[in-house]
Design a protein around this motif. Sequence first.
Motif, PDB file in Angstrom:
ATOM      1  N   SER A  47      -4.266   3.440  -1.934  1.00 53.50           N
ATOM      2  CA  SER A  47      -4.030   2.488  -3.020  1.00 53.50           C
ATOM      3  C   SER A  47      -3.379   1.213  -2.507  1.00 53.50           C
ATOM      4  O   SER A  47      -2.553   1.241  -1.596  1.00 53.50           O
ATOM      5  CB  SER A  47      -3.141   3.119  -4.101  1.00 53.50           C
ATOM      6  OG  SER A  47      -3.749   4.277  -4.638  1.00 53.50           O
ATOM      7  N   LEU A  90      -6.617   9.255  -2.405  1.00 57.25           N
ATOM      8  CA  LEU A  90      -6.868   7.830  -2.560  1.00 57.25           C
ATOM      9  C   LEU A  90      -5.902   6.993  -1.728  1.00 57.25           C
ATOM     10  O   LEU A  90      -4.720   7.324  -1.600  1.00 57.25           O
ATOM     11  CB  LEU A  90      -6.719   7.426  -4.037  1.00 57.25           C
ATOM     12  CG  LEU A  90      -7.694   8.066  -5.033  1.00 57.25           C
ATOM     13  CD1 LEU A  90      -7.319   7.663  -6.447  1.00 57.25           C
ATOM     14  CD2 LEU A  90      -9.134   7.666  -4.723  1.00 57.25           C
ATOM     15  N   HIS A 142       0.838  -1.202   0.000  1.00 57.63           N
ATOM     16  CA  HIS A 142       0.000   0.000   0.000  1.00 57.63           C
ATOM     17  C   HIS A 142       0.874   1.254   0.000  1.00 57.63           C
ATOM     18  O   HIS A 142       2.100   1.168   0.042  1.00 57.63           O
ATOM     19  CB  HIS A 142      -0.980  -0.019   1.179  1.00 57.63           C
ATOM     20  CG  HIS A 142      -0.320  -0.042   2.518  1.00 57.63           C
ATOM     21  ND1 HIS A 142      -1.009  -0.023   3.710  1.00 57.63           N
ATOM     22  CD2 HIS A 142       1.005  -0.073   2.883  1.00 57.63           C
ATOM     23  CE1 HIS A 142      -0.169  -0.049   4.720  1.00 57.63           C
ATOM     24  NE2 HIS A 142       1.042  -0.076   4.254  1.00 57.63           N
ATOM     25  N   ASN A 143       0.224   2.403  -0.049  1.00 53.20           N
ATOM     26  CA  ASN A 143       0.953   3.655  -0.291  1.00 53.20           C
ATOM     27  C   ASN A 143       1.008   4.574   0.926  1.00 53.20           C
ATOM     28  O   ASN A 143       1.145   5.795   0.778  1.00 53.20           O
ATOM     29  CB  ASN A 143       0.313   4.412  -1.464  1.00 53.20           C
ATOM     30  CG  ASN A 143      -1.106   4.880  -1.159  1.00 53.20           C
ATOM     31  OD1 ASN A 143      -1.789   4.291  -0.322  1.00 53.20           O
ATOM     32  ND2 ASN A 143      -1.555   5.926  -1.839  1.00 53.20           N
ATOM     33  N   LEU A 200      -3.237  -2.800  -9.663  1.00 54.87           N
ATOM     34  CA  LEU A 200      -3.365  -1.639  -8.789  1.00 54.87           C
ATOM     35  C   LEU A 200      -4.838  -1.291  -8.628  1.00 54.87           C
ATOM     36  O   LEU A 200      -5.582  -1.228  -9.603  1.00 54.87           O
ATOM     37  CB  LEU A 200      -2.609  -0.445  -9.356  1.00 54.87           C
ATOM     38  CG  LEU A 200      -2.578   0.827  -8.503  1.00 54.87           C
ATOM     39  CD1 LEU A 200      -1.807   0.574  -7.207  1.00 54.87           C
ATOM     40  CD2 LEU A 200      -1.936   1.980  -9.274  1.00 54.87           C
ATOM     41  N   SER A 201      -5.250  -1.071  -7.386  1.00 56.24           N
ATOM     42  CA  SER A 201      -6.637  -0.713  -7.101  1.00 56.24           C
ATOM     43  C   SER A 201      -6.656   0.328  -5.991  1.00 56.24           C
ATOM     44  O   SER A 201      -5.823   0.293  -5.077  1.00 56.24           O
ATOM     45  CB  SER A 201      -7.436  -1.954  -6.694  1.00 56.24           C
ATOM     46  OG  SER A 201      -8.799  -1.650  -6.550  1.00 56.24           O
ATOM     47  N   SER A 202      -7.611   1.271  -6.062  1.00 53.95           N
ATOM     48  CA  SER A 202      -7.648   2.375  -5.102  1.00 53.95           C
ATOM     49  C   SER A 202      -9.076   2.663  -4.656  1.00 53.95           C
ATOM     50  O   SER A 202     -10.036   2.411  -5.385  1.00 53.95           O
ATOM     51  CB  SER A 202      -7.054   3.652  -5.719  1.00 53.95           C
ATOM     52  OG  SER A 202      -5.727   3.448  -6.169  1.00 53.95           O
ATOM     53  N   ARG A 234      -1.389  -2.204  -4.090  1.00 56.08           N
ATOM     54  CA  ARG A 234      -0.776  -2.877  -5.232  1.00 56.08           C
ATOM     55  C   ARG A 234      -0.681  -4.369  -4.925  1.00 56.08           C
ATOM     56  O   ARG A 234      -0.181  -4.762  -3.871  1.00 56.08           O
ATOM     57  CB  ARG A 234       0.614  -2.299  -5.532  1.00 56.08           C
ATOM     58  CG  ARG A 234       1.280  -2.938  -6.743  1.00 56.08           C
ATOM     59  CD  ARG A 234       2.515  -2.171  -7.175  1.00 56.08           C
ATOM     60  NE  ARG A 234       3.595  -2.247  -6.194  1.00 56.08           N
ATOM     61  CZ  ARG A 234       4.807  -1.726  -6.380  1.00 56.08           C
ATOM     62  NH1 ARG A 234       5.058  -1.047  -7.503  1.00 56.08           N
ATOM     63  NH2 ARG A 234       5.728  -1.831  -5.442  1.00 56.08           N
TER      64      ARG A 234
END
Length: 222
Positions: A81, A79, A30-31, A97-99, A83
């Motif tokens: 996100s 967002l 994640h981010n 990748l989804s957010s 991965r």
Amino acid sequence: MKYFCLIFVCLFKNLVCLDYDGWLNIKLEHNINCKNEKFCSRGNISLKSIRAGTAIISQISFTKDHIDELKEIADLDGLYSVRSLVTSADSKETEFLSSVKAKLFLENRLSDVISSWILPNGEVIAVTFQVNNLSQNQSLQYHKGEYPINSNFYVRHVDLAPVPDTASYIQKLDREREAREKGDLKDNRSFLAKYWMYIVPIAIFVMISGVTNPEPAPQASR
């Protein structure tokens, strides 16, 4: 935190199940709270057998730093996100990748749904990450200085649509054309099916003629 989650192998009774069986591993990143990196580790989902239907999910728990950064992103309407790095016995690592809105993830108390979309041959074509909207905001779960992530994981099977057999149809047309050229193609249609385009105009003409030229009524005898 480790726990088991049941995978539904077939979502509907008429859905085609997997023709393939094997292991599957999904590395989650994640981010947030990643220092100088764009993404950092969030956890792992592993399946020894896709058909067996049991996944082992291992994920970190959020700390106060995670929550603070997530709130900062939410204040900016940003967002959160995830991965997903997918590997299996028959394929190389594939990235998805989804957010979602960081605000929604917080409002949902760090609860999410992760779905892996798989073709009948075992190929993963997507990994999606989403949250379910709650009717009202609720406080985050907090235990021993940590905020646990609550994830539900599902395998979603994608049934391939039927592909038209264009080659066979073209071959059929070629055979019919060759037969017509050789005179071998017989017309087995009925007389009406063959000549309806000539019969119908004549019938209409006769009907019209009968209406426009009615027979004179017989005169009464004296």
